[in-house]
Motif scaffolding. Structure first.
Motif, PDB file in Angstrom:
ATOM      1  N   PRO A 116     -66.831  49.710   3.377  1.00  0.00           N
ATOM      2  CA  PRO A 116     -67.136  50.923   3.561  1.00  0.00           C
ATOM      3  C   PRO A 116     -66.126  51.528   4.213  1.00  0.00           C
ATOM      4  N   ASP A 117     -65.747  53.569   3.867  1.00  0.00           N
ATOM      5  CA  ASP A 117     -64.972  54.027   4.388  1.00  0.00           C
ATOM      6  C   ASP A 117     -63.434  52.801   4.420  1.00  0.00           C
TER       7      ASP A 117
ATOM      8  N   HIS B 256     -65.173  55.010  -0.213  1.00  0.00           N
ATOM      9  CA  HIS B 256     -66.848  55.197   0.025  1.00  0.00           C
ATOM     10  C   HIS B 256     -67.831  54.773   1.406  1.00  0.00           C
ATOM     11  N   ASP B 257     -68.770  55.670   0.966  1.00  0.00           N
ATOM     12  CA  ASP B 257     -69.010  54.940   2.868  1.00  0.00           C
ATOM     13  C   ASP B 257     -70.728  54.169   2.517  1.00  0.00           C
TER      14      ASP B 257
ATOM     15  N   GLN C  88     -75.355  50.460  -0.045  1.00  0.00           N
ATOM     16  CA  GLN C  88     -75.424  51.358   1.623  1.00  0.00           C
ATOM     17  C   GLN C  88     -75.409  49.919   2.337  1.00  0.00           C
TER      18      GLN C  88
END
Length: 257
Positions: A55-56, A21-22, A77
């Motif tokens: 993230p990532d 996921h980001d 986010q």
């Protein structure tokens, strides 16, 4: 709301192929055992534990037993987390272990994930994201930046505005506009002054008004609407959390005196 996604999943066996996921992915295992591969190691999460995926980072997902798995996840986010950290010079927090125990973080995630069919009010989301940021920084051994001198006048402006408008939803932008403070800085300073978040302060002012109306014999359905709750069940939930009994029980106790 923008920047936040929330899910609940129930499944048996292998379910998720390797993916990333980001966003930050923060999860609570509710029932069963969750197993996943992450950063070259095999991991598992039990009820009561928290999953923290960065993230990532590639990971998969499966149920560790034949009884199946049920869990909830919050996807946040990175730019929202960075705003809440309060110091833009700091790197994003990296928690070494993907499965942790942290009571403060668990409480925040439990509230954020407790009612997926309902949206998160602005002021509640601000408080939760602030707590999530502080918890991730603490678990990443970064510490939490100390707040600068308290802007007492601005906090008083926010407090007075909440008092005046507590029977409706208050957007974060409103408090930012009248105080000149970023929403996360406001939440941190407000807690230092009043010992609670702006959202919780708003809820308690609604409950003050609710008790006054209940003492006058007003029907609970109408009380909930008049003080700003979505419905009677919303009033009941917050009333019991604050006072240990439902509004109906509280009204009965008044009649006994």
């Amino acid at each position: 709301m923008p920047g936040i996604d929330r899910i609940e999943a129930t499944f048996c066996g292998d379910f998720f192929e390797p993916h990333s996921h980001d966003t930050y992915a923060l999860g609570l295992t509710l029932n069963g055992v969750q197993t996943f591969n992450y950063r070259g190691t095999s991991n598992f999460s039990l009820p009561g534990q928290i999953i923290v995926l960065h993230p990532d980072e590639i990971h998969d997902g499966a149920s560790g037993t034949d009884d199946g798995l049920r869990y909830r996840m919050l996807y946040l986010q990175p730019h929202m987390l960075r705003r809440a950290m309060g110091d833009h010079r700091l790197p994003l927090p990296f928690v070494q272990s993907p499965v942790i125990y942290d009571q403060r973080l668990r409480r925040a995630l439990t509230v954020a994930l407790q009612s997926l069919d309902d949206g998160l009010e602005d002021l509640l989301a601000d408080a939760l994201i602030g707590e999530i940021a502080a918890s991730l920084m603490r678990n990443a051994k970064m510490g939490v930046p100390l707040s600068a001198a308290l802007p007492q006048v601005r906090i008083a402006q926010a407090r007075d505005y909440i008092h005046e408008h507590c029977t409706r939803t208050i957007a974060s932008e409103e408090l930012e506009r009248i105080t000149g403070l970023d929403r996360y800085a406001l939440a941190r300073h407000f807690r230092q002054v009043h010992g609670t978040s702006p959202h919780r302060y708003l809820i308690m002012r609604r409950l003050d008004r609710a008790r006054a109306l209940i003492s006058k014999g007003q029907p609970l359905v109408q009380v909930a609407i008049d003080v700003g709750f979505a419905d009677q069940s919303h009033l009941n939930r917050h009333f019991k959390r604050a006072y240990g009994l439902t509004p109906g029980r509280w009204a009965q106790s008044l009649c006994m005196h």
